[in-house]
Design a protein around this motif. Structure first.
Motif, PDB file in Angstrom:
ATOM      1  N   THR A 186       0.851  -1.187   0.000  1.00 43.61           N
ATOM      2  CA  THR A 186       0.000   0.000   0.000  1.00 43.61           C
ATOM      3  C   THR A 186       0.887   1.237   0.000  1.00 43.61           C
ATOM      4  O   THR A 186       1.842   1.320   0.781  1.00 43.61           O
ATOM      5  N   ARG A 187       0.579   2.167  -0.880  1.00 49.79           N
ATOM      6  CA  ARG A 187       1.367   3.400  -0.943  1.00 49.79           C
ATOM      7  C   ARG A 187       0.599   4.522  -0.256  1.00 49.79           C
ATOM      8  O   ARG A 187      -0.570   4.767  -0.546  1.00 49.79           O
ATOM      9  N   TYR A 188       1.266   5.193   0.652  1.00 56.52           N
ATOM     10  CA  TYR A 188       0.682   6.305   1.394  1.00 56.52           C
ATOM     11  C   TYR A 188       1.441   7.584   1.071  1.00 56.52           C
ATOM     12  O   TYR A 188       2.676   7.580   0.967  1.00 56.52           O
ATOM     13  N   VAL A 189       0.708   8.652   0.913  1.00 60.24           N
ATOM     14  CA  VAL A 189       1.337   9.946   0.646  1.00 60.24           C
ATOM     15  C   VAL A 189       1.260  10.800   1.905  1.00 60.24           C
ATOM     16  O   VAL A 189       0.303  10.707   2.674  1.00 60.24           O
ATOM     17  N   PRO A 190       2.260  11.643   2.159  1.00 59.79           N
ATOM     18  CA  PRO A 190       2.200  12.517   3.323  1.00 59.79           C
ATOM     19  C   PRO A 190       1.136  13.587   3.140  1.00 59.79           C
ATOM     20  O   PRO A 190       0.729  13.894   2.009  1.00 59.79           O
ATOM     21  N   LYS A 191       0.685  14.130   4.222  1.00 54.67           N
ATOM     22  CA  LYS A 191      -0.277  15.226   4.123  1.00 54.67           C
ATOM     23  C   LYS A 191       0.422  16.428   3.476  1.00 54.67           C
ATOM     24  O   LYS A 191       1.524  16.804   3.888  1.00 54.67           O
ATOM     25  N   PRO A 192      -0.184  17.043   2.461  1.00 53.69           N
ATOM     26  CA  PRO A 192       0.438  18.236   1.883  1.00 53.69           C
ATOM     27  C   PRO A 192       0.473  19.356   2.909  1.00 53.69           C
ATOM     28  O   PRO A 192      -0.405  19.460   3.770  1.00 53.69           O
ATOM     29  N   PRO A 247      13.994  30.306   5.407  1.00 56.14           N
ATOM     30  CA  PRO A 247      14.931  29.186   5.599  1.00 56.14           C
ATOM     31  C   PRO A 247      14.358  28.087   6.480  1.00 56.14           C
ATOM     32  O   PRO A 247      14.650  26.906   6.274  1.00 56.14           O
ATOM     33  N   VAL A 248      13.535  28.458   7.463  1.00 56.18           N
ATOM     34  CA  VAL A 248      12.937  27.469   8.361  1.00 56.18           C
ATOM     35  C   VAL A 248      11.892  26.642   7.628  1.00 56.18           C
ATOM     36  O   VAL A 248      11.797  25.422   7.808  1.00 56.18           O
ATOM     37  N   LEU A 249      11.109  27.291   6.767  1.00 54.72           N
ATOM     38  CA  LEU A 249      10.056  26.589   6.036  1.00 54.72           C
ATOM     39  C   LEU A 249      10.609  25.579   5.051  1.00 54.72           C
ATOM     40  O   LEU A 249      10.022  24.514   4.840  1.00 54.72           O
ATOM     41  N   ASP A 250      11.729  25.901   4.429  1.00 53.95           N
ATOM     42  CA  ASP A 250      12.316  25.013   3.416  1.00 53.95           C
ATOM     43  C   ASP A 250      11.236  24.550   2.442  1.00 53.95           C
ATOM     44  O   ASP A 250      10.913  23.362   2.337  1.00 53.95           O
ATOM     45  N   ILE A 251      10.662  25.498   1.710  1.00 51.26           N
ATOM     46  CA  ILE A 251       9.510  25.246   0.841  1.00 51.26           C
ATOM     47  C   ILE A 251       9.830  24.186  -0.201  1.00 51.26           C
ATOM     48  O   ILE A 251      10.859  24.222  -0.869  1.00 51.26           O
ATOM     49  N   GLN A 252       8.876  23.220  -0.323  1.00 48.80           N
ATOM     50  CA  GLN A 252       9.047  22.097  -1.232  1.00 48.80           C
ATOM     51  C   GLN A 252       7.998  22.153  -2.341  1.00 48.80           C
ATOM     52  O   GLN A 252       7.027  22.906  -2.271  1.00 48.80           O
ATOM     53  N   SER A 253       8.167  21.298  -3.350  1.00 48.14           N
ATOM     54  CA  SER A 253       7.306  21.344  -4.532  1.00 48.14           C
ATOM     55  C   SER A 253       5.852  21.001  -4.224  1.00 48.14           C
ATOM     56  O   SER A 253       4.959  21.371  -4.975  1.00 48.14           O
ATOM     57  N   GLY A 254       5.592  20.289  -3.127  1.00 48.23           N
ATOM     58  CA  GLY A 254       4.223  19.924  -2.794  1.00 48.23           C
ATOM     59  C   GLY A 254       3.524  20.880  -1.855  1.00 48.23           C
ATOM     60  O   GLY A 254       2.388  20.624  -1.436  1.00 48.23           O
ATOM     61  N   ASP A 255       4.152  21.990  -1.516  1.00 42.55           N
ATOM     62  CA  ASP A 255       3.583  22.928  -0.550  1.00 42.55           C
ATOM     63  C   ASP A 255       2.532  23.841  -1.170  1.00 42.55           C
ATOM     64  O   ASP A 255       2.642  24.250  -2.333  1.00 42.55           O
ATOM     65  N   TYR A 256       1.533  24.175  -0.358  1.00 40.37           N
ATOM     66  CA  TYR A 256       0.495  25.133  -0.715  1.00 40.37           C
ATOM     67  C   TYR A 256       0.693  26.373   0.151  1.00 40.37           C
ATOM     68  O   TYR A 256       0.812  26.256   1.373  1.00 40.37           O
ATOM     69  N   ILE A 257       0.716  27.544  -0.476  1.00 40.25           N
ATOM     70  CA  ILE A 257       1.014  28.782   0.235  1.00 40.25           C
ATOM     71  C   ILE A 257      -0.145  29.759   0.058  1.00 40.25           C
ATOM     72  O   ILE A 257      -0.650  29.930  -1.056  1.00 40.25           O
ATOM     73  N   VAL A 258      -0.558  30.390   1.146  1.00 43.11           N
ATOM     74  CA  VAL A 258      -1.596  31.419   1.081  1.00 43.11           C
ATOM     75  C   VAL A 258      -1.098  32.651   1.839  1.00 43.11           C
ATOM     76  O   VAL A 258      -0.694  32.552   3.007  1.00 43.11           O
ATOM     77  N   LEU A 259      -1.101  33.800   1.178  1.00 40.12           N
ATOM     78  CA  LEU A 259      -0.705  35.056   1.814  1.00 40.12           C
ATOM     79  C   LEU A 259      -1.951  35.754   2.342  1.00 40.12           C
ATOM     80  O   LEU A 259      -2.832  36.149   1.588  1.00 40.12           O
ATOM     81  N   MET A 260      -2.001  35.926   3.688  1.00 35.63           N
ATOM     82  CA  MET A 260      -3.181  36.515   4.322  1.00 35.63           C
ATOM     83  C   MET A 260      -2.799  37.489   5.440  1.00 35.63           C
ATOM     84  O   MET A 260      -3.563  37.693   6.377  1.00 35.63           O
TER      85      MET A 260
END
Length: 359
Positions: A186-192, A247-260
């Protein structure tokens, strides 16, 4: 097979529950509430995490927990709701079909496997868990593999991690007669990860809905009086200005970003630091005019959704949060197959209130 079950959460919960059982649907035929491969946790105290049915099987599974834990043995349980004249299940099961569930005591090597899976999930890596059954299904050999998606390729490569073997005492069923394979993967994906820049009052419902929608939510803000666990329970918090949090966030290709944040200079700084970084989604709160000013003279940014949220005629922070969560889910589901849908957008989120109107 791939499942949408949040194993990410179950692995974390298993680490803090001293005595619990992992229940996994290893065979599903016909109509069923959940798909093959889905799992849930049941504790000795009667607490249940996750679900396999609409609630009709869990009580019966719970009744087996003490025996599985006390004997430290696996158990297979079959629920056959296919016969039309099955009065015992027909009016309560809410579905029809065959479900065979594997109950495993979370101890020894399985506990170690779940802990290591959680570590991979936290780093954003999908994981494949393989169970190999031996000695008439009374022994299990576990292997976990980190699944790597090469850039630009739809195929997945695997990087094997060391396998673990665990012996279980004799089970209480004869799964070989039910045509259960000797090996199940079974393949599991991490929570985005959903990164929200800003910790104002309007962020609170977005963070709450984001968690409910299966995101790992991070709230980042430089205002320490707003970025608190009391305001954002169960959410990861990062305090600092954009140049400190990037630098702390280390943004990755699967990340979702919202500016609020509603703070123009800080959001501009954050966008400037996003250059050359990969991510899945960038939502910007505010009018089209404001967003145009934010993006002025910047290199083209990827996956921009502005104004953020689906066009549902939202009015007020709660409805706007729903529109944002809906767009996040639409993009998350679409990204599992292809690029993010060209979903309808056009809500104007005024920065001086919560009026919203479709365009």
């Amino acid at each position: 097979m791939e499942t949408t079950m949040e194993m990410h959460d179950l692995c974390a919960i298993a680490a803090r529950e001293p005595r619990c059982v992992l229940a996994t649907a290893v065979k599903v035929e016909g109509h069923a509430y959940r798909k093959q491969g889905v799992s849930m946790l049941l504790t000795e105290e009667g607490v249940r995490y996750g679900s396999i049915s609409p609630g009709c099987l869990e009580s019966d599974l719970q009744a087996r927990v003490d025996r599985v834990l006390d004997k430290e043995q696996l158990e297979f349980v079959e629920y056959d709701m296919r016969p039309a004249d099955d009065l015992s299940w027909g009016e309560t099961i809410g579905c029809g079909g065959l479900i065979i569930i594997l109950l495993e005591p979370v101890c020894g090597e399985l506990r170690s496997i779940l802990s290591r899976m959680h570590t991979y999930f936290q780093s954003g890596s999908p994981v494949e868990l393989t169970r190999s059954f031996y000695h008439q299904y009374t022994r299990i050999h576990y292997v976990i593999k980190v699944v790597i998606h090469p850039s630009g390729s739809g195929a997945a490569a695997t990087d094997s991690d060391s396998g673990k073997s665990v012996s279980q005492r004799e089970g209480r069923s004869e799964p070989e007669s039910r045509d259960i394979p000797l090996q199940i993967s079974t393949r599991y994906v991490p929570k985005p990860r959903l990164i929200i820049v800003g910790a104002g009052n309007d962020v609170i419902p977005v963070a709450r809905l984001g968690r409910s929608a299966g995101f790992r939510v991070v709230v980042a803000d430089w205002r320490e009086n707003l970025c608190t666990t009391a305001r954002f329970p169960g959410v990861e918090l990062i305090r600092g200005f954009p140049h400190e949090i990037i630098p702390v966030l280390d943004i990755q290709s699967g990340d979702y970003i919202v500016l609020m944040s509603h703070q123009f200079p800080r959001e501009r700084e954050f966008l400037e630091l996003l250059e050359d970084r990969n991510y899945a989604y960038l939502g910007i709160m505010g009018s089209r005019t404001r967003t145009a000013r934010l993006l002025n003279d910047l290199p083209p940014l990827k996956h921009v959704h502005s104004p953020v949220g689906l066009t549902i005629g939202a009015d007020g922070p709660e409805e706007i949060a729903i529109s944002i969560a809906a767009e996040l889910v639409a993009c998350k589901r679409a990204a599992a197959v292809t690029e993010c849908l060209n979903v309808q957008r056009g809500i104007t989120h005024a920065t001086d209130g919560y009026r919203a109107s479709g365009r």
